[in-house]
Design an enzyme around this catalytic site. Structure first.
Site, PDB file in Angstrom:
ATOM      1  N   CYS A  13       0.862  -0.815   0.152  1.00 54.95           N
ATOM      2  CA  CYS A  13      -0.064   0.287  -0.434  1.00 54.95           C
ATOM      3  C   CYS A  13       0.961   1.506  -0.231  1.00 54.95           C
ATOM      4  O   CYS A  13       1.864   1.290  -1.239  1.00 54.95           O
ATOM      5  CB  CYS A  13      -1.335  -0.468   1.320  1.00 54.95           C
ATOM      6  SG  CYS A  13      -1.924   1.752   1.266  1.00 54.95           S
ATOM      7  N   ASP A  19      -8.540  -3.607  -6.828  1.00 53.58           N
ATOM      8  CA  ASP A  19      -8.629  -2.338  -5.751  1.00 53.58           C
ATOM      9  C   ASP A  19      -9.070  -1.362  -5.625  1.00 53.58           C
ATOM     10  O   ASP A  19      -9.499  -0.549  -7.102  1.00 53.58           O
ATOM     11  CB  ASP A  19      -6.464  -1.889  -6.008  1.00 53.58           C
ATOM     12  CG  ASP A  19      -6.646  -1.749  -4.731  1.00 53.58           C
ATOM     13  OD1 ASP A  19      -7.226  -1.523  -3.539  1.00 53.58           O
ATOM     14  OD2 ASP A  19      -5.067  -2.049  -4.174  1.00 53.58           O
ATOM     15  N   HIS A  50      -8.223  -4.964  -2.303  1.00 53.47           N
ATOM     16  CA  HIS A  50      -6.293  -4.608  -1.442  1.00 53.47           C
ATOM     17  C   HIS A  50      -5.930  -5.376  -1.222  1.00 53.47           C
ATOM     18  O   HIS A  50      -4.995  -5.132  -0.940  1.00 53.47           O
ATOM     19  CB  HIS A  50      -7.318  -2.875  -1.177  1.00 53.47           C
ATOM     20  CG  HIS A  50      -5.717  -2.496  -0.908  1.00 53.47           C
ATOM     21  ND1 HIS A  50      -5.027  -2.078  -1.230  1.00 53.47           N
ATOM     22  CD2 HIS A  50      -5.367  -2.148   0.762  1.00 53.47           C
ATOM     23  CE1 HIS A  50      -3.956  -1.356  -0.092  1.00 53.47           C
ATOM     24  NE2 HIS A  50      -4.316  -1.484   0.424  1.00 53.47           N
TER      25      HIS A  50
END
Length: 294
Positions: A115, A240, A269
């Site tokens: 991330c 995502d 995600h």
């Protein structure tokens, strides 16, 4: 992933700006390749990454996982004040410290980030050619948020600066609201914070106003062209929403060779960590083996 019987030790290192960052070392059984891992936005080292570090450790890679500045066990004030440029610089200092470890082949140090950590990993790899390879997993590319939130965020940031000059404490906002929204208007899964609490992962649900001021001046697309000739792998979940797939693919297009893209079909995600994570990590291991020759 099965439970690991290999050791883990507490470690710390000092950054150029005088902070002590603390984390965990996952030593492999013999000298060889190494991996420095960076967690997600406002996340401690405890979030998701330890199991992945153990997996790489079991496959012969010594791993370093630490809390970023102002998070968890690491130094840094104000707390929960996130600065991508500073985190990239601290990765340079982590490489400097890590390459002196007797288990680490200094020519085989790779970076791995999830991330926001993926964003920082790409930035650090662009400027530090001691890094042998980089893997960005579901990277957050655009942290500027909703344009409609820009002016309110900047006004809050200026008010915060003025108040702190008068001796007030730093201003904080909730990291994630109950509906899953965050202060800059982006949307995360509403169940994220409750899920982290159930897992016992110590994430503070607050973030500094200045974090969003800093994010408005950070654009990873300006630097990814400089990653080459360091080999880089982007691992992109097909579905995502938190770090939009299209943003990740656009970033990948800006990167130069050598680069590899692994699209996780049908995955969002973070839900890729459930199910066949072994095959996902094996593809990353294969990438590292091919480019770092071990």
């Amino acid at each position: 992933m099965t439970a690991s019987t290999l050791p883990r030790s507490d470690v710390e290192f000092t950054t150029l700006d005088g902070l002590t960052l603390r984390g965990w070392l996952f030593p492999a059984s013999q000298r060889g390749p190494a991996l420095i891992m960076s967690p997600g936005f406002n996340m401690p080292k405890d979030a998701i990454l330890p199991d992945i570090a153990k997996w790489f450790q079991e496959h012969g890679i010594t791993c370093l996982l630490y809390d970023p500045r102002g998070i968890g066990a690491s130094d840094g004030e104000p707390r929960n004040d996130i600065d991508a440029r500073q985190q990239a610089e601290h990765l340079h200092d982590a490489v400097t410290w890590f390459k002196e470890n007797p288990l680490v082949n200094e020519k085989q140090i790779a970076l791995w980030g999830l991330c926001f950590g993926g964003n920082v990993t790409l930035a650090a790899a662009a400027f530090d050619k001691r890094v042998a390879a980089a893997i960005a997993v579901a990277p957050l590319i655009d942290s500027t948020g909703n344009p409609e939130r820009r002016q309110p965020i900047l006004e809050l940031a200026m008010h915060d600066r003025a108040s702190r000059l008068d001796g007030e404490e730093p201003m904080y906002l909730p990291y994630v609201n109950e509906d899953g929204s965050i202060p800059n208007g982006l949307q995360l899964a509403a169940e994220m914070m409750p899920a982290l609490e159930r897992l016992g992962i110590p994430v503070e649900n607050r973030i500094s106003v200045q974090t969003y001021y800093k994010s408005l001046s950070w654009n990873i697309l300006n630097v990814v062209q400089y990653i080459s000739p360091t080999p880089a792998m982007m691992v992109t979940p097909e579905l995502d929403v938190s770090c939009p797939t299209e943003d990740q693919l656009n970033c990948f297009e800006h990167m130069k060779e050598p680069k590899e893209l692994d699209i996780l079909k049908g995955k969002g995600h973070l839900d890729w960590v459930f199910g066949d994570v072994e095959s996902i990590l094996n593809r990353q291991l294969d990438f590292l083996k091919r480019h770092m020759a071990f």
